[in-house]
Design a protein around this motif. Structure first.
Motif, PDB file in Angstrom:
ATOM      1  N   GLU A 119       0.847  -1.200   0.000  1.00 52.89           N
ATOM      2  CA  GLU A 119       0.000   0.000   0.000  1.00 52.89           C
ATOM      3  C   GLU A 119       0.874   1.239   0.000  1.00 52.89           C
ATOM      4  O   GLU A 119       0.597   2.219  -0.704  1.00 52.89           O
ATOM      5  N   MET A 120       1.930   1.238   0.784  1.00 55.18           N
ATOM      6  CA  MET A 120       2.834   2.383   0.844  1.00 55.18           C
ATOM      7  C   MET A 120       3.499   2.602  -0.520  1.00 55.18           C
ATOM      8  O   MET A 120       3.634   3.740  -0.978  1.00 55.18           O
ATOM      9  N   LYS A 121       3.902   1.481  -1.143  1.00 58.40           N
ATOM     10  CA  LYS A 121       4.528   1.589  -2.465  1.00 58.40           C
ATOM     11  C   LYS A 121       3.529   2.194  -3.468  1.00 58.40           C
ATOM     12  O   LYS A 121       3.869   3.067  -4.270  1.00 58.40           O
ATOM     13  N   ARG A 122       2.316   1.700  -3.426  1.00 54.93           N
ATOM     14  CA  ARG A 122       1.288   2.164  -4.344  1.00 54.93           C
ATOM     15  C   ARG A 122       1.032   3.657  -4.137  1.00 54.93           C
ATOM     16  O   ARG A 122       0.990   4.451  -5.097  1.00 54.93           O
ATOM     17  N   LYS A 123       0.918   4.050  -2.869  1.00 57.53           N
ATOM     18  CA  LYS A 123       0.663   5.456  -2.578  1.00 57.53           C
ATOM     19  C   LYS A 123       1.876   6.301  -2.977  1.00 57.53           C
ATOM     20  O   LYS A 123       1.726   7.417  -3.491  1.00 57.53           O
ATOM     21  N   ALA A 124       3.054   5.729  -2.756  1.00 57.24           N
ATOM     22  CA  ALA A 124       4.258   6.450  -3.139  1.00 57.24           C
ATOM     23  C   ALA A 124       4.290   6.642  -4.645  1.00 57.24           C
ATOM     24  O   ALA A 124       4.657   7.708  -5.165  1.00 57.24           O
ATOM     25  N   ASN A 125       3.908   5.617  -5.382  1.00 59.12           N
ATOM     26  CA  ASN A 125       3.866   5.705  -6.837  1.00 59.12           C
ATOM     27  C   ASN A 125       2.816   6.712  -7.262  1.00 59.12           C
ATOM     28  O   ASN A 125       3.021   7.462  -8.241  1.00 59.12           O
ATOM     29  N   GLU A 126       1.707   6.725  -6.570  1.00 62.45           N
ATOM     30  CA  GLU A 126       0.653   7.678  -6.920  1.00 62.45           C
ATOM     31  C   GLU A 126       1.143   9.092  -6.697  1.00 62.45           C
ATOM     32  O   GLU A 126       0.933   9.997  -7.510  1.00 62.45           O
ATOM     33  N   VAL A 127       1.760   9.316  -5.572  1.00 67.08           N
ATOM     34  CA  VAL A 127       2.260  10.641  -5.243  1.00 67.08           C
ATOM     35  C   VAL A 127       3.356  11.027  -6.256  1.00 67.08           C
ATOM     36  O   VAL A 127       3.421  12.153  -6.750  1.00 67.08           O
ATOM     37  N   ALA A 128       4.206  10.053  -6.576  1.00 68.26           N
ATOM     38  CA  ALA A 128       5.285  10.317  -7.536  1.00 68.26           C
ATOM     39  C   ALA A 128       4.697  10.587  -8.911  1.00 68.26           C
ATOM     40  O   ALA A 128       5.181  11.441  -9.673  1.00 68.26           O
ATOM     41  N   GLY A 129       3.638   9.868  -9.304  1.00 66.99           N
ATOM     42  CA  GLY A 129       2.988  10.051 -10.591  1.00 66.99           C
ATOM     43  C   GLY A 129       2.317  11.407 -10.663  1.00 66.99           C
ATOM     44  O   GLY A 129       2.302  12.069 -11.704  1.00 66.99           O
ATOM     45  N   LYS A 130       1.753  11.897  -9.624  1.00 65.59           N
ATOM     46  CA  LYS A 130       1.083  13.178  -9.602  1.00 65.59           C
ATOM     47  C   LYS A 130       2.124  14.301  -9.596  1.00 65.59           C
ATOM     48  O   LYS A 130       1.898  15.373 -10.165  1.00 65.59           O
ATOM     49  N   ALA A 131       3.199  14.057  -8.989  1.00 65.12           N
ATOM     50  CA  ALA A 131       4.212  15.074  -8.910  1.00 65.12           C
ATOM     51  C   ALA A 131       4.949  15.205 -10.244  1.00 65.12           C
ATOM     52  O   ALA A 131       5.489  16.244 -10.558  1.00 65.12           O
ATOM     53  N   SER A 132       4.955  14.226 -11.025  1.00 60.22           N
ATOM     54  CA  SER A 132       5.683  14.353 -12.253  1.00 60.22           C
ATOM     55  C   SER A 132       4.906  14.986 -13.335  1.00 60.22           C
ATOM     56  O   SER A 132       4.059  15.552 -13.601  1.00 60.22           O
TER      57      SER A 132
END
Length: 132
Positions: A119-132
């Protein structure tokens, strides 16, 4: 002999009378014929036999008590062994159950940790995807 005795009566009545009375009054019995030494030996023999019988009785009573104690201790030992085996088996079962519960909890914790990590990885990816 009779005629001699009668003549002695005629001559001196006192000499015949005591001899005549003593010869009639004295009789020989089994007890009277024993000497003091023989009587003491008989009494000592009776006492010895009584003491021997008492000691034999005491020894037999001691042997019976020893056998009873052995039987009691033997059955107590068997009972203790049975209880010991039962306790050992119960402890082993509890230990096995605790191991199994521990494994399940560890597995559950790993699963929960794994899920949380995912879940943390997924959220991290989501946050990273939004930030990019």
């Amino acid at each position: 002999m009779l005629s001699t005795g009668l003549r002695s009566v005629a001559r001196n009545p006192r000499t015949f009378r005591p001899a005549f009375l003593y010869s009639c009054q004295i009789h020989d019995s089994h007890v009277a014929s024993k000497t003091v030494t023989e009587k003491v030996a008989d009494v000592a023999d009776k006492v010895n036999k009584k003491v021997g019988q008492g000691l034999a009785s005491a020894i037999e009573a001691g042997e019976r008590a020893t056998e009873k104690t052995k039987e009691t201790l033997g059955s107590s030992t068997e009972t203790a062994k049975g209880k010991s085996e039962s306790v050992t088996q119960t402890v082993q079962e509890k230990a096995e159950s605790a191991k199994q519960t521990g494994r399940e909890k560890i597995g559950s914790a790993k699963k929960t940790t794994g899920e949380a990590t995912e879940e943390m990885k997924r959220k991290a990816n989501e946050v990273a995807g939004k930030a990019s």
